[in-house]
Design an enzyme around this catalytic site. Structure first.
Site, PDB file in Angstrom:
ATOM      1  N   CYS A 163       0.816  -1.217   0.000  1.00 62.03           N
ATOM      2  CA  CYS A 163       0.000   0.000   0.000  1.00 62.03           C
ATOM      3  C   CYS A 163       0.847   1.262   0.000  1.00 62.03           C
ATOM      4  O   CYS A 163       0.439   2.279  -0.569  1.00 62.03           O
ATOM      5  CB  CYS A 163      -0.993  -0.012   1.157  1.00 62.03           C
ATOM      6  N   ASP A 164       2.034   1.234   0.604  1.00 59.08           N
ATOM      7  CA  ASP A 164       2.899   2.417   0.615  1.00 59.08           C
ATOM      8  C   ASP A 164       3.188   2.914  -0.794  1.00 59.08           C
ATOM      9  O   ASP A 164       3.413   4.111  -1.021  1.00 59.08           O
ATOM     10  CB  ASP A 164       4.251   2.121   1.266  1.00 59.08           C
ATOM     11  N   ALA A 165       3.210   1.981  -1.745  1.00 60.79           N
ATOM     12  CA  ALA A 165       3.549   2.327  -3.125  1.00 60.79           C
ATOM     13  C   ALA A 165       2.599   3.361  -3.706  1.00 60.79           C
ATOM     14  O   ALA A 165       2.950   4.071  -4.659  1.00 60.79           O
ATOM     15  CB  ALA A 165       3.560   1.076  -4.000  1.00 60.79           C
ATOM     16  N   TYR A 167       1.721   6.058  -2.398  1.00 60.55           N
ATOM     17  CA  TYR A 167       2.320   7.381  -2.188  1.00 60.55           C
ATOM     18  C   TYR A 167       3.560   7.542  -3.045  1.00 60.55           C
ATOM     19  O   TYR A 167       3.874   8.637  -3.506  1.00 60.55           O
ATOM     20  CB  TYR A 167       2.701   7.564  -0.716  1.00 60.55           C
TER      21      TYR A 167
END
Length: 382
Positions: A163-165, A167
């Site tokens: 999920c960080d991807a 951003y």
């Protein structure tokens, strides 16, 4: 008519009263300057290189603060600082990785958001071409991997499988579309963003799993599938990355952009859920659904969430009356974590799931989140 005017007057008074919970703008700028200055002085001690993903949010926050400092105080030094870092890197993405991720790993493009932003302001092909060349190389042979391949998760990193991807990378493709007008960049971004959301977004909880290894029904793999209280594992900073990334993406996409409504709706859904999960002291904990297991404050996730909520209110996407109390408490909590010398504490170190945090812990991405939040708080306080 009289009743209508009375209603409008009361609404205006309520809005003013709500805004009294925010500090004066000069005070907001003061704490932002202290935090920014501390980080610049200590940047040489950061153990990872200037193109590393950890710095991506820092540069975005410094540029937001830099624009504010220029407008309010005629101080262009912070923008020049980021521009100088970019020049020193020759405006490159991070180095091509070996193995999983290869040349398409999302983390490697996070700093490029700032390079392209500086290109849009100052021009100069040097700020644009290294990023565009690398992105075009990916588009010539788009990576293919199952985003929920749990037995070989590391092999999924060629795509945005964590999920960080969301951003780290989508905003780079969107800015290239904005700069060049070439629809291929927007189409790829939209395709991959939707695929990641379909894979990792829990529609019932309105939150993102960090990656498929944390699904409740995932096979035994050494990663937590449930919190101590039995709740699903939803990482605070991971969801902060997503909602802040959505805000950054919507800042790029014009109102009439194709599929903008999709991103607005997802942003609103997540924002509403996150407001409900704020702890009474203003922080969001490392674990969103089991805060008691991680009682210490955590400022990187809190900073990203406060930034997104404040931006949403400023842009009219979120209801001010319903959201402002959470923003006010969140900003006050963030400021309590700032030491007199400007060091921001309680930042969870690099990780991928909830962990314990202490006051002396700090990281550059936490500072970036704080500065992005502060710029939007400053807008709200006027």
């Amino acid at each position: 008519m009289t009743r209508l005017l009375t209603t409008l007057a009361l609404a205006a008074m309520a809005s003013v009263a709500a805004a009294q919970g925010l500090p004066p703008q000069a005070e907001i700028r003061g704490v932002m300057r202290r935090v920014a200055d501390w980080q610049i002085v200590h940047q040489s001690q950061v153990r990872l290189g200037p193109m590393n993903w950890t710095n991506g949010a820092l540069y975005m926050g410094m540029l937001d603060w830099g624009e504010l400092a220029e407008a309010a105080e005629k101080d262009a030094s912070y923008t020049r600082w980021v521009d100088g870092v970019g020049a020193g890197c020759k405006w490159r993405p991070d180095a091509v990785r070996k193995g999983a991720g290869k040349n398409s790993h999302a983390d490697d493009f996070t700093v490029c958001q700032s390079w392209l932003r500086l290109y849009q302001r100052f021009g100069g092909k040097g700020r644009l071409e290294p990023t565009q060349k690398r992105i075009d190389g990916i588009l010539k042979a788009p990576p293919k991997a199952n985003l929920v391949e749990q037995k070989n998760w590391w092999g999924t990193l060629v795509r945005w499988s964590w999920c960080d991807a969301l951003y780290m990378a989508p905003q780079v493709w969107a800015r290239l579309w904005q700069i060049t007008g070439e629809r291929k960049y927007l189409d790829y971004m939209d395709q991959e963003f939707r695929a990641t959301t379909e894979a990792l977004y829990d529609k019932e909880e309105r939150l993102f799993y960090r990656d498929c290894r944390y699904f409740p029904d995932a096979p035994e793999n050494g990663y937590a599938h449930r919190e101590a209280n039995g709740a699903k594992v939803f990482w605070g900073r991971g969801n902060g990355w997503v909602v802040a990334g959505l805000a950054n993406l919507l800042r790029i996409l014009p109102k009439d952009a194709p599929n903008r409504a999709y991103y607005e709706n997802l942003f609103k859904e997540m924002a509403g859920r996150l407001v409900a999960l704020q702890c009474p002291d203003g922080y969001w904990r490392a674990s969103l659904l089991d805060p008691d297991s991680y009682p210490s404050p955590e400022t990187s996730g809190t900073g990203f969430i406060v930034y997104a909520l404040a931006w949403g209110v400023n842009e009219g996407l979120l209801d001010r009356a319903a959201t402002l109390p959470a923003i006010e408490k969140g900003w006050a909590a963030l400021c309590k974590a700032v030491e007199p010398d400007g060091k921001l504490g309680y930042v969870q170190p690099i990780g991928q799931d909830p962990k314990k945090v202490t006051r002396e812990m700090t990281e550059v991405y936490g500072v970036g989140a704080f500065l992005q939040a502060g710029a939007q708080i400053h807008r709200l306080a006027k």
